[in-house]
Design a protein around this motif. Structure first.
Motif, PDB file in Angstrom:
ATOM      1  N   ALA A   1       0.835  -1.210   0.000  1.00 32.12           N
ATOM      2  CA  ALA A   1       0.000   0.000   0.000  1.00 32.12           C
ATOM      3  C   ALA A   1       0.862   1.249   0.000  1.00 32.12           C
ATOM      4  N   THR A   2       1.929   1.258   0.798  1.00 22.31           N
ATOM      5  CA  THR A   2       2.810   2.427   0.846  1.00 22.31           C
ATOM      6  C   THR A   2       3.480   2.658  -0.505  1.00 22.31           C
ATOM      7  N   PHE A   3       3.955   1.565  -1.132  1.00 23.78           N
ATOM      8  CA  PHE A   3       4.644   1.726  -2.409  1.00 23.78           C
ATOM      9  C   PHE A   3       3.704   2.257  -3.487  1.00 23.78           C
ATOM     10  N   PHE A   4       2.546   1.626  -3.656  1.00 26.76           N
ATOM     11  CA  PHE A   4       1.664   2.011  -4.760  1.00 26.76           C
ATOM     12  C   PHE A   4       1.020   3.381  -4.527  1.00 26.76           C
ATOM     13  N   MET A   5       0.724   3.727  -3.288  1.00 23.79           N
ATOM     14  CA  MET A   5       0.199   5.069  -3.021  1.00 23.79           C
ATOM     15  C   MET A   5       1.260   6.126  -3.299  1.00 23.79           C
ATOM     16  N   SER A   6       2.522   5.819  -2.941  1.00 21.63           N
ATOM     17  CA  SER A   6       3.603   6.767  -3.225  1.00 21.63           C
ATOM     18  C   SER A   6       3.890   6.850  -4.722  1.00 21.63           C
ATOM     19  N   ALA A   7       3.812   5.702  -5.410  1.00 25.05           N
ATOM     20  CA  ALA A   7       4.019   5.716  -6.858  1.00 25.05           C
ATOM     21  C   ALA A   7       2.943   6.552  -7.547  1.00 25.05           C
ATOM     22  N   TRP A   8       1.701   6.435  -7.084  1.00 28.79           N
ATOM     23  CA  TRP A   8       0.612   7.250  -7.638  1.00 28.79           C
ATOM     24  C   TRP A   8       0.883   8.734  -7.424  1.00 28.79           C
ATOM     25  N   ALA A   9       1.357   9.052  -6.195  1.00 29.65           N
ATOM     26  CA  ALA A   9       1.636  10.454  -5.884  1.00 29.65           C
ATOM     27  C   ALA A   9       2.827  10.974  -6.679  1.00 29.65           C
ATOM     28  N   THR A  10       3.760  10.101  -7.049  1.00 31.78           N
ATOM     29  CA  THR A  10       4.933  10.523  -7.817  1.00 31.78           C
ATOM     30  C   THR A  10       4.533  11.088  -9.177  1.00 31.78           C
ATOM     31  N   PHE A  11       3.525  10.487  -9.795  1.00 35.95           N
ATOM     32  CA  PHE A  11       3.149  10.901 -11.152  1.00 35.95           C
ATOM     33  C   PHE A  11       1.931  11.809 -11.183  1.00 35.95           C
ATOM     34  N   THR A  12       1.203  11.914 -10.070  1.00 37.21           N
ATOM     35  CA  THR A  12      -0.002  12.752 -10.065  1.00 37.21           C
ATOM     36  C   THR A  12       0.106  13.929  -9.103  1.00 37.21           C
ATOM     37  N   GLY A  13       1.118  13.914  -8.252  1.00 34.96           N
ATOM     38  CA  GLY A  13       1.283  14.981  -7.271  1.00 34.96           C
ATOM     39  C   GLY A  13       0.843  14.539  -5.886  1.00 34.96           C
ATOM     40  N   GLY A  14       1.521  15.059  -4.875  1.00 38.95           N
ATOM     41  CA  GLY A  14       1.206  14.720  -3.490  1.00 38.95           C
ATOM     42  C   GLY A  14       2.436  14.184  -2.767  1.00 38.95           C
ATOM     43  N   HIS A  15       2.255  13.862  -1.483  1.00 43.69           N
ATOM     44  CA  HIS A  15       3.368  13.365  -0.674  1.00 43.69           C
ATOM     45  C   HIS A  15       3.669  11.913  -1.024  1.00 43.69           C
ATOM     46  N   VAL A  16       4.989  11.590  -0.975  1.00 44.00           N
ATOM     47  CA  VAL A  16       5.420  10.206  -1.170  1.00 44.00           C
ATOM     48  C   VAL A  16       6.080   9.717   0.119  1.00 44.00           C
ATOM     49  N   TYR A  17       6.003   8.401   0.325  1.00 43.52           N
ATOM     50  CA  TYR A  17       6.566   7.811   1.543  1.00 43.52           C
ATOM     51  C   TYR A  17       7.461   6.617   1.198  1.00 43.52           C
ATOM     52  N   PHE A  18       8.236   6.777   0.106  1.00 44.02           N
ATOM     53  CA  PHE A  18       9.175   5.708  -0.226  1.00 44.02           C
ATOM     54  C   PHE A  18      10.202   5.516   0.889  1.00 44.02           C
ATOM     55  N   ASP A  19      10.590   6.630   1.517  1.00 42.60           N
ATOM     56  CA  ASP A  19      11.573   6.524   2.594  1.00 42.60           C
ATOM     57  C   ASP A  19      11.025   5.708   3.769  1.00 42.60           C
ATOM     58  N   SER A  20       9.751   5.928   4.103  1.00 40.86           N
ATOM     59  CA  SER A  20       9.144   5.166   5.195  1.00 40.86           C
ATOM     60  C   SER A  20       9.049   3.685   4.847  1.00 40.86           C
ATOM     61  N   MET A  21       8.689   3.394   3.580  1.00 43.41           N
ATOM     62  CA  MET A  21       8.562   1.998   3.170  1.00 43.41           C
ATOM     63  C   MET A  21       9.909   1.284   3.237  1.00 43.41           C
ATOM     64  N   ILE A  22      10.949   1.931   2.694  1.00 37.86           N
ATOM     65  CA  ILE A  22      12.270   1.295   2.667  1.00 37.86           C
ATOM     66  C   ILE A  22      12.816   1.139   4.087  1.00 37.86           C
ATOM     67  N   MET A  23      12.613   2.174   4.909  1.00 37.49           N
ATOM     68  CA  MET A  23      13.061   2.065   6.295  1.00 37.49           C
ATOM     69  C   MET A  23      12.312   0.949   7.022  1.00 37.49           C
ATOM     70  N   PHE A  24      11.028   0.830   6.725  1.00 34.37           N
ATOM     71  CA  PHE A  24      10.206  -0.217   7.332  1.00 34.37           C
ATOM     72  C   PHE A  24      10.763  -1.600   6.986  1.00 34.37           C
ATOM     73  N   VAL A  25      11.076  -1.816   5.701  1.00 38.41           N
ATOM     74  CA  VAL A  25      11.623  -3.103   5.267  1.00 38.41           C
ATOM     75  C   VAL A  25      12.980  -3.354   5.919  1.00 38.41           C
ATOM     76  N   PHE A  26      13.821  -2.328   5.935  1.00 39.97           N
ATOM     77  CA  PHE A  26      15.142  -2.480   6.541  1.00 39.97           C
ATOM     78  C   PHE A  26      15.040  -2.846   8.026  1.00 39.97           C
ATOM     79  N   LEU A  27      14.171  -2.173   8.756  1.00 44.55           N
ATOM     80  CA  LEU A  27      14.026  -2.443  10.187  1.00 44.55           C
ATOM     81  C   LEU A  27      13.465  -3.844  10.438  1.00 44.55           C
ATOM     82  N   LEU A  28      12.511  -4.249   9.581  1.00 40.89           N
ATOM     83  CA  LEU A  28      11.960  -5.592   9.740  1.00 40.89           C
ATOM     84  C   LEU A  28      13.024  -6.658   9.488  1.00 40.89           C
TER      85      LEU A  28
END
Length: 739
Positions: A183-210
């Motif tokens: 959900a984080t990736f696809f919502m951020s990808a949508w925001a990348t091309f349509t405008g809005g906040h992205v949370y790729f950093d949160s997703m990657i940090m989440f995976v790294f911490l897990l």
């Protein structure tokens, strides 16, 4: 003859195969339950024993119906790794791949944090001007590119596990984790091309911490179970088989599992004993510390017993195998320890059973939270819902027990204390009263004849006494035989009966004889010589007595001495310091029992008790709400051991007593027993702390996530730390002070 042979063959049991399979990918108790359920469904599988702490399953099957390949394939079809135990190359390859997954996530996290940082800052002309839309879009595209390998490579274990859970119609912890990542990736990808906040950093940090949390958790879990796993490494792998001994002494190296009863084996110095057996040639010393906790090497000569798994130290030995493969004493004890490590307190078992339901509720709660926040602040709705998914984790509850149980069972095994039933750990931790038998428990059990008194010098009767004593395994009978006070006898008695706790009765040439407790013997003659016993010297009043007599009265009386175990006083002091009340219930004379109790400072002592009376005393204590631990070594202690909350048998005790006990004190050292009580108390406290933390974390984290107080990356840290704290807390048992 042929038909008879055919008939026997037709009713003989079909041969079975057995294998220990190492598992990979198990994250919680629900995984273990799923694997066990699937294997039990396979045709031809007779027995499945899961070992969650060791990430292993023991499977027994019919080779005609199924095969090891089908069993492993069934586990792999569920999405878990499975290999026959001992094949570690693939496991090492997977571990290296896990390191690469972590490296990719770490590298991407460092880069994406630099790219994402400008978008979090307010534009300040004095520090370099505004962030233009073109640069902002370019940075978002860079973050998007960095997130793709994290999604497709680093996150793949979560996706595979989630898909496996969904296919098997149950919700594991990886389902909400994967949902949050996607959900984080696809919502951020949508925001990348349509405008809005992205949370790729949160997703990657989440995976790294897990990934980091799981890797650390696995390393810590391995350390917490190292004590138990180290015992499994004692299993001999190979044996030097002597196929033509004694004519030809050339040896052939075979797998220890291929040995058969009666095979002759050469054991070189420095090699492990591959099976239980006896020495037929050679003299050496063996290290049996894993079994008894005794560090001193044990001498081995002709006919000495050898224990599989022990180490031959000095000279070569030739042995004859008597118990092989899974029938050895070591294999039996190891199975009991592993079974004990799998047992869980009721609260943890309840948590494991409902873990899937808990996650389903969390999924629904996340959806409801997202819908509510859509009405409040649509821009935050998705992220709050993802946070609710991420922050919850039932793994802490599932991890609360296995690490502690494995650690304490392994530690105690190294001290010569075998936990046969996991419930005994909680029983010892909660013990309020400990009841001891005297002979062979608080005392050495090595009786010696100190005095004797003969009323009738009847050679024929004394030969009957010798025959009766030789027919018994009771310590008193052994002491009489070893003393040399009885004549050699070739007499065969009729109707020989041994009454537990009383003595023996036999017939010879029409006369009835008894050997045992004086009161038991005097029943034959209505106790006509009681006064004569009382008039004997003081050594008879302060010793254990054994009488021999017939219908005409007592024939002989023997006084036997038995010294206290050297560590008995210190054990009593330690147990008293824990607030435990100590008792003696013994069949020995009341004077002797009272003297021992006074010498040790015990709370209560009763002598001249039958097995039924011991049983009644313990039952009465339990009816008053007492938790009672019973320690004994003889068959006469069987009824008392059966009713006690925890039963403990001495390593030198009767085999039937050992087989029915919850704990086996192989070392025969009483200080090891007090150490076991201390460690069990500590382990129960750690389990309670783990459960309290796991419950408190979820109680605090879920509401905070629902109200939007924490971010997704906060949730990732919290989820990883909650499991890690539980596992690290279990390690505290390994640094406990030893007596």
């Amino acid at each position: 003859m042929t038909s008879s042979t055919t008939e026997l063959a037709s009713v003989s049991p079909a041969p079975q195969s057995q294998e220990k399979i190492s598992l990979n990918g198990m994250r919680c108790a629900a995984c273990a339950q799923l694997i066990e359920f699937r294997l039990k469904q396979l045709a031809g599988v007779d027995k499945v024993v899961m070992n969650y702490a060791g990430h292993r399953v023991d499977v027994t099957w019919q080779p005609e119906t199924t095969s090891l390949h089908k069993i492993i394939q069934a586990v792999q079809d569920l999405g878990y790794g499975a290999l026959p135990e001992g094949e570690h190359k693939l496991l090492e390859k997977r571990q290296k791949k896990d390191v690469w997954r972590l490296f990719v996530a770490a590298f991407a996290m460092m880069q994406v944090m630099m790219y994402a940082f400008p978008s979090y800052m307010e534009p300040h002309p004095e520090v370099g001007g505004d962030l233009t839309p073109e640069i902002d879009h370019l940075l978002k595209l860079a973050c998007f590119a960095l997130a793709i390998p994290v999604l497709l490579f680093s996150s793949m274990p979560f996706f595979k596990a989630a898909w496996r859970d969904i296919k098997n119609r149950h919700v594991g912890m990886d389902v909400p984790v994967s949902t949050g990542i996607l959900a984080t990736f696809f919502m951020s990808a949508w925001a990348t091309f349509t405008g809005g906040h992205v949370y790729f950093d949160s997703m990657i940090m989440f995976v790294f911490l897990l990934l980091s949390g799981r890797m650390i958790e696995a390393r810590v879990h391995q350390k917490s179970t190292a004590a138990l796993r180290s015992l499994t490494q004692l299993t001999p792998t190979f044996a030097q088989y002597l196929p033509n001994f004694p004519n030809v002494r050339n040896s052939v190296q075979i797998e220890a599992q291929q040995l058969r009863i009666g095979d002759y084996v050469l054991v070189p110095p420095g090699a492990q004993i591959p099976a239980d057996g006896c020495v037929v040639e050679g003299n050496s010393e063996c290290d049996e510390s894993w079994m008894s906790g005794e560090s001193k090497p044990q001498p081995k000569t002709m006919h000495s017993k050898l224990i599989g798994g022990s180490l031959n130290l000095t000279n070569p030995l030739v042995m004859r195998a008597e118990q092989v493969a899974e029938t050895t004493q070591f294999a039996h004890l190891l199975r009991m320890m592993e079974a004990a490590s799998n047992e869980k307190p009721p609260l943890v078992a309840l948590a494991d059973r409902h873990a899937s339901h808990f996650l389903t509720i969390i999924m629904l709660l996340s959806i409801i939270t997202g819908l509510v926040w859509w009405q409040i602040d649509p821009s935050r709705a998705i992220w709050v819902a993802i946070t609710v998914l991420v922050v919850t984790c039932p793994c802490a509850l599932s991890l609360a027990t296995p690490g502690v149980m494995s650690a304490v069972i392994g530690l105690l095994a190294k001290r010569g204390v075998l936990i046969a039933k996991g419930s005994a750990i909680e029983g010892l931790a909660r013990a309020e009263h400990i009841v001891f038998d005297k002979t062979g428990t608080l005392t050495e059990g090595k009786l010696s004849l100190s005095a004797s008194h003969i009323w009738r010098d009847d050679t024929s009767a004394m030969q009957v006494c010798s025959a009766m004593a030789a027919a018994s395994l009771h310590p008193v009978s052994k002491a009489l035989v070893a003393s040399g006070a009885l004549p050699e006898s070739a007499i065969v008695c009729d109707r020989l009966i041994e009454e537990s706790g009383l003595g023996m009765q036999a017939s010879y040439l029409g006369n009835t004889y008894r050997l045992g407790r004086p009161s038991f013997v005097q029943e034959l003659s209505s106790g006509s010589q009681s006064g004569e016993i009382a008039s004997l010297p003081s050594i008879f009043q302060n010793s254990s007595l054994c009488a021999f007599g017939d219908q005409d009265g007592l024939i002989a009386l023997y006084a036997l001495a038995d010294g206290l175990r050297p560590d008995a006083r210190e054990m009593v002091r330690q147990l008293h310091s824990m607030g435990i009340k100590l008792h003696i219930l013994s069949g020995d004379s009341a004077n002797v029992v009272q003297r021992i109790a006074a010498e040790l400072g015990l709370d209560q002592a009763q002598g001249e008790m039958s097995p039924e009376q011991k049983f009644a005393v313990i039952q009465a204590m339990q009816k008053n709400g007492a938790r009672v631990v019973m320690m004994g070594d003889g068959m006469n202690d069987g009824p008392s051991l059966s009713i006690a909350n925890v039963s403990i048998a001495m390593g030198q005790g009767a085999p039937i007593t050992q087989a029915r006990s919850d704990v086996l004190l192989l070392s025969n050292r009483l200080l090891d027993f007090s150490y076991a009580v201390q460690m069990c108390r500590r382990s129960l406290r750690l389990i309670k702390e783990n459960l309290a933390w796991a419950i408190a974390y979820n109680v605090l984290a879920i509401p905070a996530a629902v109200i939007g107080y924490i971010q997704p990356w906060h949730a990732a840290i919290g989820m990883s730390l909650s499991s890690l704290i539980v596992v690290c807390n279990s390690l505290r048992l390994l640094i406990a002070k030893k007596n």
